[in-house]
Scaffold this motif. Sequence first.
Motif, mmCIF file in Angstrom:
data_model
loop_
_atom_site.group_PDB
_atom_site.id
_atom_site.type_symbol
_atom_site.label_atom_id
_atom_site.label_comp_id
_atom_site.label_asym_id
_atom_site.label_seq_id
_atom_site.Cartn_x
_atom_site.Cartn_y
_atom_site.Cartn_z
ATOM 1 N N GLN A 153 116.203 -25.133 -53.283
ATOM 2 C CA GLN A 153 115.965 -26.242 -52.356
ATOM 3 C C GLN A 153 115.946 -25.760 -50.907
ATOM 4 O O GLN A 153 115.142 -26.223 -50.101
ATOM 5 N N ARG A 154 116.809 -24.839 -50.567
ATOM 6 C CA ARG A 154 116.808 -24.309 -49.205
ATOM 7 C C ARG A 154 115.548 -23.479 -48.955
ATOM 8 O O ARG A 154 115.020 -23.467 -47.842
ATOM 9 N N TRP A 170 125.688 -31.478 -46.307
ATOM 10 C CA TRP A 170 125.270 -30.489 -47.300
ATOM 11 C C TRP A 170 126.368 -29.443 -47.540
ATOM 12 O O TRP A 170 126.536 -28.950 -48.659
ATOM 13 N N LYS A 209 123.015 -31.872 -42.407
ATOM 14 C CA LYS A 209 123.361 -30.456 -42.573
ATOM 15 C C LYS A 209 124.858 -30.294 -42.793
ATOM 16 O O LYS A 209 125.287 -29.474 -43.612
ATOM 17 N N ILE A 251 118.838 -32.037 -46.914
ATOM 18 C CA ILE A 251 118.915 -31.908 -45.459
ATOM 19 C C ILE A 251 117.688 -32.571 -44.829
ATOM 20 O O ILE A 251 116.559 -32.289 -45.204
ATOM 21 N N ASP A 258 113.043 -25.945 -47.999
ATOM 22 C CA ASP A 258 113.261 -26.350 -46.604
ATOM 23 C C ASP A 258 112.653 -25.329 -45.643
ATOM 24 O O ASP A 258 111.991 -25.686 -44.671
ATOM 25 N N TRP A 306 120.424 -25.179 -55.565
ATOM 26 C CA TRP A 306 120.614 -25.375 -54.122
ATOM 27 C C TRP A 306 119.881 -24.303 -53.328
ATOM 28 O O TRP A 306 119.337 -24.581 -52.261
ATOM 29 N N GLU A 332 126.164 -29.683 -52.088
ATOM 30 C CA GLU A 332 124.916 -28.917 -52.041
ATOM 31 C C GLU A 332 123.721 -29.667 -52.629
ATOM 32 O O GLU A 332 122.587 -29.216 -52.508
#
Length: 86
Positions: free
Chosen positions: A73-74, A7, A4, A15, A77, A70, A11
């Motif tokens: 991608q989060r 990151w 984290k 994670i 997550d 990015w 980016e």
Amino acid sequence: AASKILWLFDENFIIMDNQCLKALNLKEKTSYSDYQEKWRNEYTKHLDKITKLIEEYNMLKIDPIFKAKWFQQRVFDMFLWKYDNN
């Protein structure tokens, strides 16, 4: 926790955390490279769904950041965090 922090400086860094490991059916001692491979494969499978949701809710009209890789991608997550295999 280290991923984290990394990151924040890159980016593109994936994670790695316990919730994502569980959701991907991986063990805690999984190597980062194995985790990254599994994460990227699953992310690729779900990317169309993420993109469609962003378009469906007109999120790009709110802020173009929603189209950034990015950010997507989060979102993935967060999907993994929500749907881990407790």
